[in-house]
Design an enzyme around this catalytic site. Structure first.
Site, PDB file in Angstrom:
ATOM      1  CG  ASP A  78       4.430   7.646  -6.243  1.00 43.54           C
ATOM      2  OD1 ASP A  78       4.206   7.999  -7.141  1.00 43.54           O
ATOM      3  OD2 ASP A  78       4.480   7.807  -4.884  1.00 43.54           O
ATOM      4  CB  SER A  88       2.656  13.798  -1.507  1.00 47.01           C
ATOM      5  OG  SER A  88       2.977  14.411  -2.830  1.00 47.01           O
ATOM      6  CG  HIS A 123       1.427  10.108  -5.148  1.00 51.84           C
ATOM      7  ND1 HIS A 123       2.987  10.074  -4.567  1.00 51.84           N
ATOM      8  CD2 HIS A 123       0.996  11.188  -4.573  1.00 51.84           C
ATOM      9  CE1 HIS A 123       3.096  11.213  -3.978  1.00 51.84           C
ATOM     10  NE2 HIS A 123       2.112  11.919  -4.137  1.00 51.84           N
TER      11      HIS A 123
END
Length: 394
Positions: A290, A184, A321
């Protein structure tokens, strides 16, 4: 996962390094080859070092900036764990830079996994977060230059200090060959630093990472959330400095929610623009489901890397994610370790001859493609029509 005995490390060697791996290009040479590196056997690293005997230390790296305007160079807090090598033996460095270390435990899986194989691992707090000074700025120049300073330090180009003020010299134990990895925002920083072209960064592993912050926060120019930049900066900032606190509304205003326009502020956070500067190889990892960092982020990044001929590999899974280490185990760590062995340890382990893409299919089976997108695919144009429209005459 925490391992504490060298016997356990050695027992897992067949599981963790049992297959070979990936992309194009020449490995970085490591001085002396395997000579003087007992953790290298043939053309692979093995879990030689006892994690419990590793050297752990905290270093503060100067960025050369004073973004919090306290009259001193900003310092990045680095928690470093490295193998307890023989005198004179040097190891490469894997960097996990993050703004989140004040919100979650600092220890990451990379430390326990890679240190036994002859890698140093650094967890790095971005400027203005955790116990690093300076100011956060949601993917902007302050964060990028602050993270880049750690690679400069690993190559003797920036100063580092221990808490007592004594100098910390990374060249005493490090080869200067560095990687960046993270999920991320953490993986986004890897993309960003690579796009500076910094010397010494040999490879990055952006996992579920952003390649353009504008496209992350906008859909066809429409902001997904109001005051999103304020939320993000407030969430990660330590706000040690009033200067940094005062910066938040400036960041929000510059992002221009009222129009949703792409402007210079966003271009600084669009790492595709400077992809031509990249000198590192790139191992892209992303979940096909995601809904946070959507697949467009890796897709357009991959397309630009492909256009520029950047050495690359792709690992796509059916998750969302996530950190793939915990869900896919050796399916992920085996190619990842071989990738690092090739680019950081300089081992001729067959990486250039391996498939470019590892793909988890909808039925959860795994397959590989020699190149990605695969050869023989064709583009199709889909046209939207009204559900009430009459069908076209034959």
């Amino acid at each position: 996962m925490t391992w504490t005995h060298s016997m356990l490390y050695r027992g897992m060697a067949g599981l963790l390094v049992g297959t070979s791996l990936i992309t194009l290009g020449a490995p970085v040479s490591a001085a002396g080859g395997a000579q003087g590196r007992p953790w290298v056997v043939g053309q692979k690293t093995v879990p030689y070092f006892n994690r419990a005997e590793a050297i752990s230390e905290v270093v503060f790296v100067e960025t050369g900036r004073d973004d919090d305007r306290d009259g001193k160079s900003d310092r990045i807090r680095v928690e470093l764990t490295r193998p307890n090598t023989a005198p004179g033996a040097k190891v490469p460095l894997i960097i996990h830079a993050s703004p989140y270390f004040a919100q979650q435990p600092r220890q990451e899986w990379e430390t326990d996994f890679f240190v036994p194989y002859g890698y140093a691992v650094a967890t790095v707090a971005l400027p203005g977060t955790d116990f690093s000074t300076g100011c956060a700025d949601v993917g902007g120049t302050r964060e990028v230059q602050g993270s880049k300073a750690v690679i400069d330090w690993a190559n003797g180009r920036a100063r580092g200090f221990y808490a007592d003020g004594s100098p910390a010299d990374a060249t005493l134990w490090g080869t200067g060959q560095s990687a960046m990895i993270g999920v991320s925002w953490d993986g986004t920083i890897a993309n960003a630093v690579a796009s500076t072209g910094v010397e010494g960064l040999k490879t990055i592993v952006p996992v579920a990472a952003i390649s353009s912050w504008y496209d992350y926060t906008r859909g066809n120019g429409i902001p997904f959330f109001a005051d999103h930049v304020t939320f993000l900066n407030d969430y990660v900032s330590n706000y040690f400095s009033q200067t940094c606190r005062d910066l938040t509304p400036v960041l929000q205003t510059s992002s221009d929610d009222p129009t949703g326009n792409y402007n210079k502020w966003w271009s600084v956070r669009d790492f595709r623009i400077n992809a031509a500067k990249i000198k590192a190889s790139v191992f892209v990892v992303h979940g096909l489901n995601d809904e946070n960092v959507k697949t467009r982020q890796f897709g357009e990044w991959w397309s630009e890397l492909s256009r520029l001929g950047v050495e690359r590999r792709l690992f796509l899974h059916q998750g969302e994610h996530i950190e793939p280490f915990y869900d896919f185990g050796s399916t992920y760590t085996t190619p990842l370790l071989q990738w690092f062995d090739y680019y950081l340890q300089g081992l001729d382990n067959g990486v250039p001859q391996e498939p470019q893409a590892i793909i988890q299919r909808e039925n959860k089976t795994w397959s590989t493609d020699a190149v990605w997108p695969p050869a023989g695919i064709t583009d199709h144009t889909l046209k939207l029509t009204s559900p009430w429209a009459k069908p076209l005459a034959a």
